[in-house]
Write a protein that holds these residues in place. Sequence first.
Motif, PDB file in Angstrom:
ATOM      1  N   LYS A   9      21.327  68.085 -21.491  1.00 54.52           N
ATOM      2  CA  LYS A   9      21.948  67.307 -20.428  1.00 54.52           C
ATOM      3  C   LYS A   9      20.969  67.156 -19.279  1.00 54.52           C
ATOM      4  CE  LYS A   9      25.101  65.137 -18.079  1.00 54.52           C
ATOM      5  NZ  LYS A   9      25.524  63.782 -18.472  1.00 54.52           N
ATOM      6  N   THR A  42      27.196  73.777 -16.710  1.00 57.11           N
ATOM      7  CA  THR A  42      27.012  72.457 -17.326  1.00 57.11           C
ATOM      8  C   THR A  42      27.339  72.507 -18.808  1.00 57.11           C
ATOM      9  OG1 THR A  42      25.309  71.846 -15.722  1.00 57.11           O
ATOM     10  CG2 THR A  42      25.351  70.615 -17.795  1.00 57.11           C
ATOM     11  N   ARG A  45      31.045  72.709 -19.242  1.00 55.14           N
ATOM     12  CA  ARG A  45      31.640  71.399 -18.964  1.00 55.14           C
ATOM     13  C   ARG A  45      31.450  70.451 -20.148  1.00 55.14           C
ATOM     14  NH1 ARG A  45      33.053  69.782 -13.950  1.00 55.14           N
ATOM     15  NH2 ARG A  45      32.307  67.667 -14.350  1.00 55.14           N
ATOM     16  N   ASP A  51      31.406  66.748 -19.011  1.00 52.85           N
ATOM     17  CA  ASP A  51      30.074  66.139 -18.944  1.00 52.85           C
ATOM     18  C   ASP A  51      29.707  65.663 -20.338  1.00 52.85           C
ATOM     19  OD1 ASP A  51      29.524  66.409 -16.255  1.00 52.85           O
ATOM     20  OD2 ASP A  51      28.616  68.384 -16.476  1.00 52.85           O
TER      21      ASP A  51
END
Length: 303
Positions: A9, A42, A45, A51
């Motif tokens: 990501k 992250t 998520r 995300d």
Amino acid sequence: MIVAENLSKSFGAKNAVSDVSFTVQPGKVTGFLGPNGAGKSTTMRMIVGLDRPTNGQVTVNGRDYTKLRAPLAEVGVLLDAKAVHTGRSARNHLRAMAATHGIRRSRVDEVIEITGLTSVAKKRAGGFSLGMGQRLGIAAALLGDPHTLVLDEPVNGLDPEGVLWVRRFVRHAASEGKTVLLSSHLMSEMAVTADHIIVLGRGKVLADASVDALVKQWTRASVRVRSPQAPLLAAALERDGVTTTSQEAHLLDVSGVEAADIGDLAAARGIALHELTPASGTLEDAYLRLTGDDVEYKTKDLA
């Protein structure tokens, strides 16, 4: 089961997560560790569809989270305990969530009791302390009685009784075959709660192993020896290639030899021993050694 495959990501030029792969097995409590900015939040998520991965994929029980028909019944999530309408009472917040999934109202009362919120169930969530907010977040994660739990810092702000309850709860959930992914910065708590550890550093997997294997690989066993003849004992040990260090008079930290062998040597040389204590490394020791070069936000040593 949670499976991440080559998960990445990026936020602009910032690579928050880089080619991460791991599997969170059912029947175990898996600890998710890493310094601030390592990519843990992250990654969590991305697991629950908040995300979208730049590359790679992550699945829960073989499916993308966003394609689950009843997410609350399959995955219980605590990422931000403050994500609640502050004007609603705890009970009404949970009732609103239950209504979206057709969960019976009696289940709301069950999770309120389970998490110790009974006395404040009618109070507005906006007035909750950090610890009570965490309990409400955990109650929301349990609402659908899910088979998978993703909990980010669930003991943050809890009192000792609450911390103990979370530990017992996740251990019990794992014993029932559920999948538990748990993040925390409390190494002492993780050491007695987790079976397996995944460590991230600067967006990459640094370790993926059982707690025992991680500690064994990244720490050294030693023996604490106290003797009025410590210098004489140290000299005798060092002649045999044993490493000794001393932080104070009459006290040695000895590595590379078993406690019994130290005792035998001392007896043969007529050296008195006042203490002979084997000491293994800790999860905190292992974590600090493992992540020492991957801490993005370092503090200044004032010593």
